[in-house]
Design an enzyme around this catalytic site. Structure first.
Site, short mmCIF file in Angstrom:
data_model
loop_
_atom_site.label_atom_id
_atom_site.label_comp_id
_atom_site.label_asym_id
_atom_site.label_seq_id
_atom_site.Cartn_x
_atom_site.Cartn_y
_atom_site.Cartn_z
N ASP A 80 6.27 -4.09 -1.57
CA ASP A 80 5.72 -2.95 -0.84
C ASP A 80 6.80 -1.89 -0.62
OD1 ASP A 80 3.96 -1.36 0.56
OD2 ASP A 80 3.63 -2.76 2.22
N THR A 99 0.84 -1.20 0.00
CA THR A 99 0.00 0.00 0.00
C THR A 99 0.88 1.26 0.00
OG1 THR A 99 -1.75 -1.15 1.19
CG2 THR A 99 -1.76 1.24 1.34
N GLY A 140 0.92 4.93 5.54
CA GLY A 140 -0.39 4.89 4.88
C GLY A 140 -1.45 4.22 5.72
N GLU A 166 -0.35 -5.25 6.04
CA GLU A 166 0.95 -5.40 5.35
C GLU A 166 1.79 -6.47 6.06
OE1 GLU A 166 1.38 -0.84 3.65
OE2 GLU A 166 2.35 -1.34 5.52
C1 5RP Z 1 1.67 2.12 4.10
C2 5RP Z 1 3.14 1.91 4.10
C3 5RP Z 1 3.90 2.41 2.92
O1 5RP Z 1 4.63 1.37 2.37
C4 5RP Z 1 4.82 3.50 3.37
O2 5RP Z 1 4.07 4.49 4.05
C5 5RP Z 1 5.55 4.13 2.18
O3 5RP Z 1 4.63 4.83 1.39
P1 5RP Z 1 5.05 5.58 0.07
O4 5RP Z 1 5.39 4.54 -0.94
O5 5RP Z 1 3.82 6.36 -0.30
O6 5RP Z 1 6.22 6.47 0.40
O7 5RP Z 1 3.72 1.35 4.99
O8 5RP Z 1 1.08 1.71 5.30
#
Ligand code: 5RP
Length: 227
Positions: free
Chosen positions: A82, A29, A98, A104
Site C-alpha cells: 500500500d 488503496t 483516500g 487498510e
Molecule cells: C488511502 C491511503 C493511500 O495509501 C494514501 O492516501 C496515498 O495515496 P496515493 O498513493 O494516491 O498518494 O491511505 O486511504
C-alpha cells in the site's frame, strides 16, 4: 533525468511486485496502489487472488481478472502492499488520504509484511503536516471534533467532491474528519489516545502496525529500506 510523480509510482509498483510469490496478496488503496494492481495483473498466474482494502480496489482487481477474497476466509497474508500520505524513518505512517484507512489497517494487521510504496515527497521527519484522517460514526462527529480540538487540532469534515456539501461516506458507512495542526511526536501514543474517543472507528496513524519494508521511487532508482 527528471521523472514525473506517476513514473516514480510505477517504478515502486514494479519493485513491489517482485515480492509477490504465490498465495493471496493484500492490496491497498490509492493512486500508487493502483499502479501496483497494474503490475500485479501481469503476474496474476502466480497467485490465487487478493484481499482488497476498499471497494474501489476490489473493483479494480476484478477488472483485471484477479479473484478477490473476503478477509474472513483468509488466515494470514504474506504481504500487504500500500501507499502512504507520510512515512518517517521509523516506518510510522499517516494514511487515509483516500478514505480507506480502516480497512487498510485491518488488512495490514493480517499480513506478515507491510510493504509501503511511495515517492520521496512522502518521507517526513515528523508526521502531521498532512491532515490526519479519522473515520467516525456519523452521529458522534461533532463531539469527536470537540475532543480533537482539545488535542490541538483543527478539524474539517471531509465532503464529497461533487460540490453537494454532503459528508463523504466511507465503505463502512462512516464519515472522515481531517485534522490539521497536529505535530505527532509520539505516533503510537496518539494513535491509542484517539482510538479511545467514543465514536472513533479508526485513525490514520499507522504506528502500532508500521511498515516493514519501504520502497521509495527516486530519479536514482528505487530505494529500499527495511526496518
Ligand atoms: C488511502 C491511503 C493511500 O495509501 C494514501 O492516501 C496515498 O495515496 P496515493 O498513493 O494516491 O498518494 O491511505 O486511504
Amino acid at each position: 533525468m527528471a521523472y514525473t510523480q506517476d513514473e516514480l509510482k510505477q517504478q515502486v509498483a514494479k519493485a513491489a511486485v517482485e515480492y509477490v510469490k504465490s498465495g493471496i496478496i493484500g492490496v491497498g488503496t490509492g493512486s500508487t496502489a493502483n499502479f501496483f494492481i497494474e503490475e500485479l495483473a501481469k503476474v496474476k498466474h502466480k497467485i490465487d487472488g487478493a484481499v482488497a482494502s476498499s471497494e474501489a480496489t476490489a473493483a479494480r482487481l476484478r477488472g483485471h481478472g484477479i479473484e478477490v477474497f473476503d478477509l474472513n476466509s483468509v488466515d494470514s497474508l504474506d504481504i500487504y502492499v500500500d501507499g502512504a500520505d507520510e512515512i518517517t524513518e521509523h516506518m510510522h505512517m499517516l494514511k487515509g488520504g483516500g478514505g480507506a484507512l480502516t480497512r487498510e489497517k485491518i488488512v495490514a494487521a493480517v499480513a506478515k509484511q507491510f510493504i509501503c510504496i511511495c515517492d520521496s515527497t512522502k518521507q517526513v521527519d515528523l508526521l502531521g503536516k498532512f491532515p490526519l484522517p479519522i473515520e467516525v460514526i456519523p452521529m458522534a462527529w461533532a463531539q469527536i471534533k470537540r475532543e480533537l480540538e482539545k488535542l490541538g487540532g483543527q478539524v474539517n469534515l471531509r465532503l464529497k467532491k461533487d460540490g453537494s456539501e454532503q459528508a463523504l461516506v466511507t465503505d463502512n458507512q462512516g464519515w472522515i474528519l481531517d485534522v490539521s495542526g497536529l505535530q505527532i511526536k509520539n505516533p503510537a501514543e496518539l494513535e491509542s489516545t484517539i482510538n479511545q474517543i467514543p465514536g472513533v472507528i479508526c485513525n490514520g496513524i499507522f504506528a502500532r502496525r508500521k511498515a516493514d519494508i519501504l520502497l521509495v521511487g527516486s530519479s536514482e532508482g528505487v530505494k529500499r529500506l527495511v526496518y
